[in-house]
Scaffold this active site. Structure first.
Site, short mmCIF file in Angstrom:
data_model
loop_
_atom_site.label_atom_id
_atom_site.label_comp_id
_atom_site.label_asym_id
_atom_site.label_seq_id
_atom_site.Cartn_x
_atom_site.Cartn_y
_atom_site.Cartn_z
N ASP A 1 0.84 -1.20 0.00
CA ASP A 1 0.00 0.00 0.00
C ASP A 1 0.88 1.25 0.00
OD1 ASP A 1 0.18 1.13 3.10
OD2 ASP A 1 0.42 -1.04 2.97
N ASP B 1 1.62 4.30 2.23
CA ASP B 1 1.38 4.71 3.60
C ASP B 1 0.61 6.02 3.62
OD1 ASP B 1 1.93 3.74 6.26
OD2 ASP B 1 3.10 5.56 6.57
#
Length: 271
Positions: free
Chosen positions: A210, A212
């Site tokens: 992902d 952050d």
């Protein structure tokens, strides 16, 4: 240390990587620091003798701040492990490092709090050389194996290690990026310094799950634990292919090239 088996290569499996353990036989190991997070699993993978350890436990029962790190690394060393491969999930702190990318890290910024990260609590004292936390030779081999497998692997990167179990705030994420961090994770400290004290080569293989919070702009959606596990599961086959190709490229035997970082022989029990 008393050998629990015979394995030159250790694998510290992170979130979603536990299926590898199904093909290996479990061996219970006692350490001076209590039991490791799971049984060591010994056997053959890609024609090599390996020891696998689920860092969070086989049911993912240990959050990052409660993992028995000293027991885990001690258990691997007791099995004869000289080289440790440590795949881990992480968030990206930089826009050019996208979810699904791999980062073979070369530096660490430690933002953990109060984790025991040494075997030398006294009276024996040792200050480990740690300017280069990851083994350069093992890193180079890992990057080459990843690229041969067609994996988009970033050669080098700084991992910011946070305490957890919570994820970062947007302000923290932006600060870590401004400091020069590339990815953020919760387990590489104290794994890397403990491996160094034991004279083992250590390689952190980051799978980006992902962006952050704040890393790709104010509109970035905050990550959830379920999303991390889902992305890791989607990429598990690539992680496994990389590990198998990498195993075939590592030296068959001989001491770790980072062995000179090890401290004086440790007593059976320090605490």
């Amino acid at each position: 240390m008393t050998a629990a088996g015979a394995a030159q290569i250790g694998i510290l499996g992170g979130s979603g990587f536990y299926s590898l353990a199904e093909e290996l036989r479990p061996v219970e190991v006692d350490t001076p620091y209590g039991p490791p997070s799971a049984a060591l699993r010994l056997g053959r993978l890609a024609g090599r003798d390996v020891a696998f350890l689920a860092r969070h436990g086989e049911d993912h029962e240990y959050p990052a701040h409660r993992v028995p790190y000293r027991a885990n690394l001690w258990a691997l060393r007791s099995a004869g492990v000289a080289r440790v491969l440590a795949p881990f999930s992480c968030g990206s702190l930089q826009p050019h490092i996208a979810p699904g990318d791999f980062v073979v890290c070369d530096q660490i910024v430690d933002r953990t709090q109060g984790r025991p990260q040494t075997y030398y609590d006294g009276p024996e004292v040792h200050h480990v050389t740690f300017a280069d936390p990851y083994c350069p030779a093992l890193r180079h081999t890992t990057v080459a194996a990843a690229r041969a497998e067609g994996i988009d692997a970033h050669d080098g990167g700084t991992v910011v290690v946070i305490e957890g179990p919570r994820f970062s705030t947007r302000a923290e994420s932006a600060w870590f990026a401004a400091l020069g961090g590339d990815v953020v994770n919760m387990t590489q400290v104290p794994e890397a310094p403990l491996a160094a004290e034991l004279g083992m080569c250590f390689c952190g293989i980051a799978l980006v799950t992902d962006y952050d919070a704040g890393a790709a702009g104010a509109g970035t959606e905050p990550v959830t634990h379920e999303q991390v596990l889902a992305v890791f599961a989607e990429n598990l086959a690539r992680v496994r292919r990389l590990i198998e190709r990498l195993l075939g490229r590592l030296p068959a035997e001989g001491p770790a090239c980072c062995g000179d970082r090890a401290g004086p022989p440790l007593p059976r029990r320090i605490t």
